[in-house]
Enzyme design. Structure first.
Site, PDB file in Angstrom:
ATOM      1  N   LYS A  19       0.827  -1.208   0.000  1.00 32.18           N
ATOM      2  CA  LYS A  19       0.000   0.000   0.000  1.00 32.18           C
ATOM      3  C   LYS A  19       0.864   1.262   0.000  1.00 32.18           C
ATOM      4  O   LYS A  19       2.077   1.186   0.233  1.00 32.18           O
ATOM      5  CB  LYS A  19      -0.952  -0.031   1.199  1.00 32.18           C
ATOM      6  CG  LYS A  19      -1.888  -1.253   1.211  1.00 32.18           C
ATOM      7  CD  LYS A  19      -2.891  -1.254   0.063  1.00 32.18           C
ATOM      8  CE  LYS A  19      -3.447  -2.615  -0.271  1.00 32.18           C
ATOM      9  NZ  LYS A  19      -4.526  -3.060   0.586  1.00 32.18           N
TER      10      LYS A  19
HETATM   11  C1  PLP Z   1      -5.531  -4.013   1.100  1.00 33.19           C
HETATM   12  C2  PLP Z   1      -6.968  -3.705   1.127  1.00 33.19           C
HETATM   13  C3  PLP Z   1      -7.743  -3.848   2.286  1.00 33.19           C
HETATM   14  C4  PLP Z   1      -7.256  -4.544   3.540  1.00 33.19           C
HETATM   15  O1  PLP Z   1      -6.136  -4.037   4.108  1.00 33.19           O
HETATM   16  P1  PLP Z   1      -5.194  -4.992   5.014  1.00 33.19           P
HETATM   17  O2  PLP Z   1      -4.300  -4.000   5.679  1.00 33.19           O
HETATM   18  O3  PLP Z   1      -4.474  -5.918   4.094  1.00 33.19           O
HETATM   19  O4  PLP Z   1      -6.063  -5.699   5.981  1.00 33.19           O
HETATM   20  C5  PLP Z   1      -9.054  -3.408   2.259  1.00 33.19           C
HETATM   21  N1  PLP Z   1      -9.596  -2.894   1.154  1.00 33.19           N
HETATM   22  C6  PLP Z   1      -8.900  -2.761   0.010  1.00 33.19           C
HETATM   23  C7  PLP Z   1      -9.564  -2.165  -1.180  1.00 33.19           C
HETATM   24  C8  PLP Z   1      -7.575  -3.184  -0.045  1.00 33.19           C
HETATM   25  O5  PLP Z   1      -6.893  -3.082  -1.204  1.00 33.19           O
END
Ligand code: PLP
Length: 383
Positions: free
Chosen positions: A181
């Site tokens: 991310k």
């Molecule tokens: C990555 C992601 C999540 C979840 O995040 P985590 O930190 O991996 O639990 C939720 N929504 C979207 C759209 C994502 O890409």
């Protein structure tokens, strides 16, 4: 040349922050987490920011804050990661999937009204690839129908809708600090909100339902006494994560500039291509440029999306697909009887979709190599 789909932008800053933290002897939630919350809250401009151990936990606790009940319904786009909808299932509530816009891949706001029932409690817009949804329209529908808006901002740090920073628009906003991310701490998440009561409740719920931050128990002058006020979770961030996150936070603007530059180079490099549709960016909002999703044109090519990905793989370019729509997964299909026919736009997009690598550490040569490879594959397999 070897280009993975993603590489976090980690420098000596991160390494020394983490080392300092490990050497400090304070490993779990403590002063670094607190500092990260304060700096994050300032960065997005929200009065409250509560750190947790993942974006999924952030979404779960946001739904706890609004007191979601069994049988309630929550409106969610089908083009998202399962986390957005699975948290609704934690409550024995129902995620109501809606179709998307063909160009931005964000939820189609014009479909929201007709999915609202007396059981609807909330909308979870996902800012696909970092580009904010039509938040004015979503907030207006939510306000007039008495629904909460919980933004899934896993991709959108930083991002702006008009003048407003994502993190300051909906009732609650959830960020992810997963390894791929825009802010990478390995794992981690954050909830921002203007509502102090919700923020306090999420603070309690993230650590066993204990009525005050447990780390204070151990600090000088702290007391040994605490109370468990409800069933909570083990969702706290650790200071080692927070150390990584803090140093990433300080280079967010730089990383955003780099992704913006790569996006611009790609879009110029593919302009005029009949085989490739480049992402659409609306003029009234600013994306984080987290993803660069191209759509291949099956009418112009002799190969399909899977083969196109294979061709990129042969040239050592990593790709991904964001996302396999939720209605296609066995769990959602079987449990809620979703049907592909009800999501024509998501189906159209999904069949064509490929996410190209976009990460701050990409060199100009690597960007050029990706552009040339995509164009080369398109020419070689032209219909
Ligand atoms: C990555 C992601 C999540 C979840 O995040 P985590 O930190 O991996 O639990 C939720 N929504 C979207 C759209 C994502 O890409």
């Amino acid at each position: 040349m070897q280009i993975p789909f993603h590489k976090p932008y980690i420098t000596e800053d991160e390494v020394s922050e983490v080392l300092d933290t490990v050497r400090s002897g304070w490993l779990t939630m403590g002063p670094r987490t607190l500092q990260f919350e304060q700096e994050f809250s300032k960065y997005v401009g929200s009065p409250h920011a509560v750190a947790v151990n993942s974006g999924t936990s952030a979404l779960h606790l946001a739904l706890k804050a609004i007191d979601l009940k069994p049988g309630d319904e929550v409106i969610v786009p089908t083009m998202t990661f399962t986390a957005t909808a699975e948290v609704v299932c934690y409550f024995n509530a129902t995620p109501i999937l809606v179709d998307i816009e063909r160009d931005t891949h964000n939820m189609d706001v014009s479909l929201i009204e007709k999915t609202i029932t007396p059981r609807t409690r909330a909308i979870i817009p996902v800012h696909y690839g970092g580009q904010p949804c039509d938040m004015d329209a979503i907030m207006e529908i939510a306000r007039s129908r008495g629904l909460y808006v919980i933004e899934d901002a896993a991709h959108s740090l930083p991002a702006w809708y008009g003048e407003k920073s994502v993190g300051t628009i909906g009732d609650l906003t959830c960020f992810s600090f997963y390894a791929t991310k825009p802010l990478a701490a390995g794992e981690g998440g954050m909830v921002t909100t203007e509502n102090g009561d919700w923020a306090e409740r999420i603070r309690v719920l993230r650590l066993h339902g204990i009525s005050k931050d447990a780390w204070k128990r151990y600090s000088a002058g702290g007391s040994w006494y605490y109370e468990v006020t409800e069933v909570g979770y083990k969702y706290n961030m650790t200071d080692v994560q927070a150390a990584l996150a803090l140093s990433q936070l300080r280079k967010l603007d730089f990383m955003w500039e780099r992704r913006k530059y790569i996006t611009k180079m790609y879009s110029e490099g593919f302009s005029g291509s009949e085989a490739i549709t480049t992402p659409t960016f609306r003029p009234d909002r600013v994306s984080s440029f987290h993803l660069y999703p191209i759509k291949i044109n099956p009418d112009a090519l002799t190969i399909d999306r899977a083969q196109f990905i294979e061709e990129l793989g042969k040239r050592s370019i990593g790709t991904s697909v964001h996302f396999i729509p939720l209605h296609r997964h066995p769990f959602y299909r079987n449990r809620f009887s979703y049907d592909e026919k009800d999501f024509p736009e998501a189906e159209w997009v999904y069949e064509r979709l490929i996410s190209l690598p976009v990460y701050p550490g990409m060199s100009n040569r690597e960007i050029e190599y990706v552009i040339n490879s995509v164009n080369d594959i398109s020419t070689k397999h032209k219909k």
